[in-house]
Structure formats: C-alpha cells, structure tokens
Design an enzyme around this catalytic site. Sequence first.
Site, PDB file in Angstrom:
ATOM      1  N   TYR A  79       0.824  -1.211   0.000  1.00 35.96           N
ATOM      2  CA  TYR A  79       0.000   0.000   0.000  1.00 35.96           C
ATOM      3  C   TYR A  79       0.864   1.270   0.000  1.00 35.96           C
ATOM      4  O   TYR A  79       0.539   2.263  -0.655  1.00 35.96           O
ATOM      5  CB  TYR A  79      -0.986  -0.022   1.180  1.00 35.96           C
ATOM      6  CG  TYR A  79      -2.210  -0.843   0.866  1.00 35.96           C
ATOM      7  CD1 TYR A  79      -2.310  -2.175   1.267  1.00 35.96           C
ATOM      8  CD2 TYR A  79      -3.240  -0.314   0.073  1.00 35.96           C
ATOM      9  CE1 TYR A  79      -3.410  -2.948   0.928  1.00 35.96           C
ATOM     10  CE2 TYR A  79      -4.339  -1.081  -0.273  1.00 35.96           C
ATOM     11  CZ  TYR A  79      -4.427  -2.396   0.145  1.00 35.96           C
ATOM     12  OH  TYR A  79      -5.511  -3.155  -0.208  1.00 35.96           O
TER      13      TYR A  79
ATOM     14  N   HIS B  45     -15.521   1.148  -1.008  1.00 36.53           N
ATOM     15  CA  HIS B  45     -14.388   0.285  -0.652  1.00 36.53           C
ATOM     16  C   HIS B  45     -13.315   1.020   0.136  1.00 36.53           C
ATOM     17  O   HIS B  45     -12.196   0.542   0.222  1.00 36.53           O
ATOM     18  CB  HIS B  45     -13.781  -0.330  -1.927  1.00 36.53           C
ATOM     19  CG  HIS B  45     -14.737  -1.272  -2.612  1.00 36.53           C
ATOM     20  ND1 HIS B  45     -14.575  -1.687  -3.917  1.00 36.53           N
ATOM     21  CD2 HIS B  45     -15.892  -1.852  -2.197  1.00 36.53           C
ATOM     22  CE1 HIS B  45     -15.565  -2.492  -4.249  1.00 36.53           C
ATOM     23  NE2 HIS B  45     -16.392  -2.594  -3.223  1.00 36.53           N
TER      24      HIS B  45
ATOM     25  N   CYS C   3      -8.389  -2.863  16.660  1.00 34.31           N
ATOM     26  CA  CYS C   3      -9.488  -2.172  17.369  1.00 34.31           C
ATOM     27  C   CYS C   3     -10.224  -1.185  16.471  1.00 34.31           C
ATOM     28  O   CYS C   3     -11.241  -0.613  16.873  1.00 34.31           O
ATOM     29  CB  CYS C   3      -8.935  -1.449  18.611  1.00 34.31           C
ATOM     30  SG  CYS C   3      -7.906   0.001  18.235  1.00 34.31           S
TER      31      CYS C   3
ATOM     32  N   CYS D  59      -0.708   0.544  16.825  1.00 33.40           N
ATOM     33  CA  CYS D  59      -1.792   1.378  17.353  1.00 33.40           C
ATOM     34  C   CYS D  59      -1.446   1.827  18.783  1.00 33.40           C
ATOM     35  O   CYS D  59      -0.948   1.035  19.588  1.00 33.40           O
ATOM     36  CB  CYS D  59      -3.072   0.529  17.368  1.00 33.40           C
ATOM     37  SG  CYS D  59      -4.457   1.277  18.235  1.00 33.40           S
TER      38      CYS D  59
ATOM     39  N   CYS E 240      -4.087  -0.203  21.295  1.00 31.06           N
ATOM     40  CA  CYS E 240      -4.103  -1.658  21.578  1.00 31.06           C
ATOM     41  C   CYS E 240      -2.865  -2.362  21.047  1.00 31.06           C
ATOM     42  O   CYS E 240      -2.795  -3.585  21.086  1.00 31.06           O
ATOM     43  CB  CYS E 240      -5.347  -2.284  20.936  1.00 31.06           C
ATOM     44  SG  CYS E 240      -5.197  -2.429  19.137  1.00 31.06           S
TER      45      CYS E 240
ATOM     46  N   SER F  78     -15.435  -3.203 -14.148  1.00 32.88           N
ATOM     47  CA  SER F  78     -15.579  -4.506 -14.833  1.00 32.88           C
ATOM     48  C   SER F  78     -16.861  -5.206 -14.389  1.00 32.88           C
ATOM     49  O   SER F  78     -17.211  -6.256 -14.909  1.00 32.88           O
ATOM     50  CB  SER F  78     -14.371  -5.394 -14.499  1.00 32.88           C
ATOM     51  OG  SER F  78     -14.273  -5.524 -13.079  1.00 32.88           O
TER      52      SER F  78
HETATM   53  N1  APR Z   1     -12.463   4.544 -19.291  1.00 29.97           N
HETATM   54  C1  APR Z   1     -13.449   3.707 -18.887  1.00 29.97           C
HETATM   55  N2  APR Z   1     -13.221   2.425 -18.485  1.00 29.97           N
HETATM   56  C2  APR Z   1     -11.951   1.982 -18.522  1.00 29.97           C
HETATM   57  C3  APR Z   1     -10.871   2.793 -18.944  1.00 29.97           C
HETATM   58  C4  APR Z   1     -11.175   4.122 -19.343  1.00 29.97           C
HETATM   59  N3  APR Z   1     -10.218   4.954 -19.763  1.00 29.97           N
HETATM   60  N4  APR Z   1      -9.726   2.040 -18.861  1.00 29.97           N
HETATM   61  C5  APR Z   1     -10.090   0.818 -18.403  1.00 29.97           C
HETATM   62  N5  APR Z   1     -11.419   0.779 -18.208  1.00 29.97           N
HETATM   63  C6  APR Z   1     -12.231  -0.344 -17.724  1.00 29.97           C
HETATM   64  C7  APR Z   1     -11.633  -1.715 -17.957  1.00 29.97           C
HETATM   65  O1  APR Z   1     -12.022  -2.194 -19.229  1.00 29.97           O
HETATM   66  C8  APR Z   1     -12.305  -2.521 -16.846  1.00 29.97           C
HETATM   67  O2  APR Z   1     -13.549  -3.043 -17.294  1.00 29.97           O
HETATM   68  O3  APR Z   1     -12.304  -0.205 -16.323  1.00 29.97           O
HETATM   69  C9  APR Z   1     -12.571  -1.486 -15.751  1.00 29.97           C
HETATM   70  C10 APR Z   1     -11.691  -1.663 -14.523  1.00 29.97           C
HETATM   71  O4  APR Z   1     -12.016  -2.895 -13.958  1.00 29.97           O
HETATM   72  P1  APR Z   1     -11.255  -3.401 -12.649  1.00 29.97           P
HETATM   73  O5  APR Z   1      -9.793  -3.246 -12.815  1.00 29.97           O
HETATM   74  O6  APR Z   1     -11.852  -4.744 -12.344  1.00 29.97           O
HETATM   75  O7  APR Z   1     -11.673  -2.364 -11.522  1.00 29.97           O
HETATM   76  P2  APR Z   1     -13.061  -2.252 -10.784  1.00 29.97           P
HETATM   77  O8  APR Z   1     -14.196  -2.637 -11.661  1.00 29.97           O
HETATM   78  O9  APR Z   1     -13.093  -0.903 -10.187  1.00 29.97           O
HETATM   79  O10 APR Z   1     -12.901  -3.320  -9.607  1.00 29.97           O
HETATM   80  C11 APR Z   1     -13.967  -3.335  -8.658  1.00 29.97           C
HETATM   81  O11 APR Z   1     -12.883  -4.925  -7.285  1.00 29.97           O
HETATM   82  O12 APR Z   1     -10.991  -5.750  -6.741  1.00 29.97           O
HETATM   83  C12 APR Z   1     -11.982  -4.998  -6.229  1.00 29.97           C
HETATM   84  O13 APR Z   1     -11.956  -3.378  -4.572  1.00 29.97           O
HETATM   85  C13 APR Z   1     -11.532  -3.628  -5.879  1.00 29.97           C
HETATM   86  O14 APR Z   1     -12.775  -1.611  -6.191  1.00 29.97           O
HETATM   87  C14 APR Z   1     -12.277  -2.748  -6.857  1.00 29.97           C
HETATM   88  C15 APR Z   1     -13.409  -3.626  -7.300  1.00 29.97           C
END
Ligand code: APR
Length: 274
Positions: A76, A131, A142, A169, A172, A211
């Site tokens: 992170y 998220h 905690c 922390c 705790c 996605s």
């Molecule tokens: N404009 C629009 N969409 C785009 C662009 C763009 N310029 N570039 C990529 N994408 C699309 C990709 O085609 C994909 O379908 O954005 C999507 C990103 O998908 P993920 O990487 O799966 O991200 P997300 O959908 O936000 O994931 C949801 O899953 O893993 C957890 O907590 C995590 O918040 C995340 C959640």
Amino acid sequence: MLAELSLKLIAEVQCAAELLDTQSRICILTGAGISAESGIPTFRDKQTGLWQQYRAEDLATPTAFERDPKLVWSWYQWRRQLVHEKKPNPAHLALAEWQQAADKNKQNVTLVTQNVDDLHEQAGSRVTHLHGHLWRNRCHDCGTAFENETKAADSSKAALNFDDELINCQHCSGYIRPDIVWFGESLPEQAWQTAEDAAANCEVFISIGTSSLVYPAAGLAHLAKQNGAKLIEINPDPTPNTIVDITLAANAGVVMPLLMQQITALSSQAQDQL
Ligand code: APR
C-alpha cells in the site's frame, strides 16, 4: 476530440444525453477505469516492478495482512507513492461539473465509487466510497482511525511518508492498516445504504470504468434495473453486465466531457424555447 469518436458512438452519446436531460434522479457508479487516464493502474491491470509477482486480489485480504503485515503494508505504501501526484482527468472533472449544475437544474446526481483514490474529491465531487480510502489508516485490531502524524496540516500528501515500517496502534498495539475494504470484509454500512437507496430510486444508472465483477457493488445496476431504471455503461471493453440499455464503448475521459456538452446543449435549447 470528436475526431477520435465514430459516428455511431456520437449518436449513442446523443441518445444518452437525451435520456439524461429528461430525468431527475441519476445514480453513477465508478470503478478503477475512470482513474486510468489519470495514470492510476486499474485494479486488474498487471502489477509492475517488485509487485509483478503478486495479484492485487491476493494482497488485499485480512488473511494476507495477518500472515505478513509488512508485505501488505509495503504494497500500500508503494501504491500511495505511485498515485500521490496523480490528478483528476476530464472524466472526473465532467462529473463534478455535472453534479454542481444538477443542484441548480433540480437533478439529483448521486456519485458512488469503488475506487480508493481521492480524484473525485480533488475534482470537486461529492462522492460515497464503498471500498474505503487509500489515504486513510486504521488499526487492524481495534479499528481506531490513525492520523498519519506526518500529514501536513492542509492534509496535503506532500508530507506523507512512504516508508514501509509497520506502525503500532497507540490504543491496543495492533498493526495500522489502510482504511480500505478488503476481500471478505463488509462494506461501510452508511456508504452501502446511500448506494442502495440511490440505485433503488434512480431513473438512470450509469456505470463508468468498472468490470462489474465484484459484488455487492456490481449488484447495484441490477437493483436499479429491477426498479425500472435505464442503464448506461461507459467502458472501452465489454463487461458481463448484460442488462445495459446504452453502451458507450470508449474511454471515460473522452466520452464524459462530450456527454456533458450534449446535456448542456439540450438544456439551453429547452431554456430558449421557454
Ligand atoms: N475509461 C473507462 N473504463 C476503462 C478505462 C477508461 N479509460 N480504462 C479501463 N477501463 C475499464 C476496464 O475495461 C475494466 O472493465 O475499467 C474497468 C476496470 O475494472 P477493474 O480493474 O476490475 O476495476 P473495478 O471494476 O473498479 O474493480 C472493482 O474490485 O478488486 C476490487 O476493490 C476492488 O474496487 C475494486 C473492485
């Protein structure tokens, strides 16, 4: 900008604008794709550098943190270093502009995001995070919020330290972790309630840059559809979301400003006819 878009897509944007211009309750769900054009890798983009041997899904879990807190904390801190200078792109700015204009023309535009970056806030949007937040920390045991003591008074990220020393922390002695919802953890109650209410009561639901793979967030579109809403999806790639009414298959940073221009043009035409 128009040159990049096919006539078919421009017609679809026009169709979306005509729909949006006539409706008053709109719910928008964004995912990592809306931040892609700001230079932030999407969640399922291949990881780079030291982290290419890991999948994000294997690190963003409580089990991974309990097994190796240093590994997850370092990941992170690396992600924070990667994104801390990134800025909102035209898609974030168009959404913020729309939300501000909506207050004036009696539209209710609720913005919900799965993203943990703060680019919507930087653009001026009011946004609900499902998220969590990359820039916030809390105790893993905690739950007490942990203010990064090196954070400058104006909460600029310039003073943030990115070293990967584990922090305990003060209450705790548990380990400090990002205030992010990991796989297998529940979403913040208030945020989910806001998102559910907006999806259940909207007339148009727009998913941008997601996605649509991860539930419960991906279920919001289905909830909206069940309650009679029209669905618009903005994504250059296909998704498993089969209930979409209008698909704008292009980058959000290109489509969103055009969509806003079309909506503004329609509203001013309507004003002129009054
Ligand atoms: N404009 C629009 N969409 C785009 C662009 C763009 N310029 N570039 C990529 N994408 C699309 C990709 O085609 C994909 O379908 O954005 C999507 C990103 O998908 P993920 O990487 O799966 O991200 P997300 O959908 O936000 O994931 C949801 O899953 O893993 C957890 O907590 C995590 O918040 C995340 C959640």
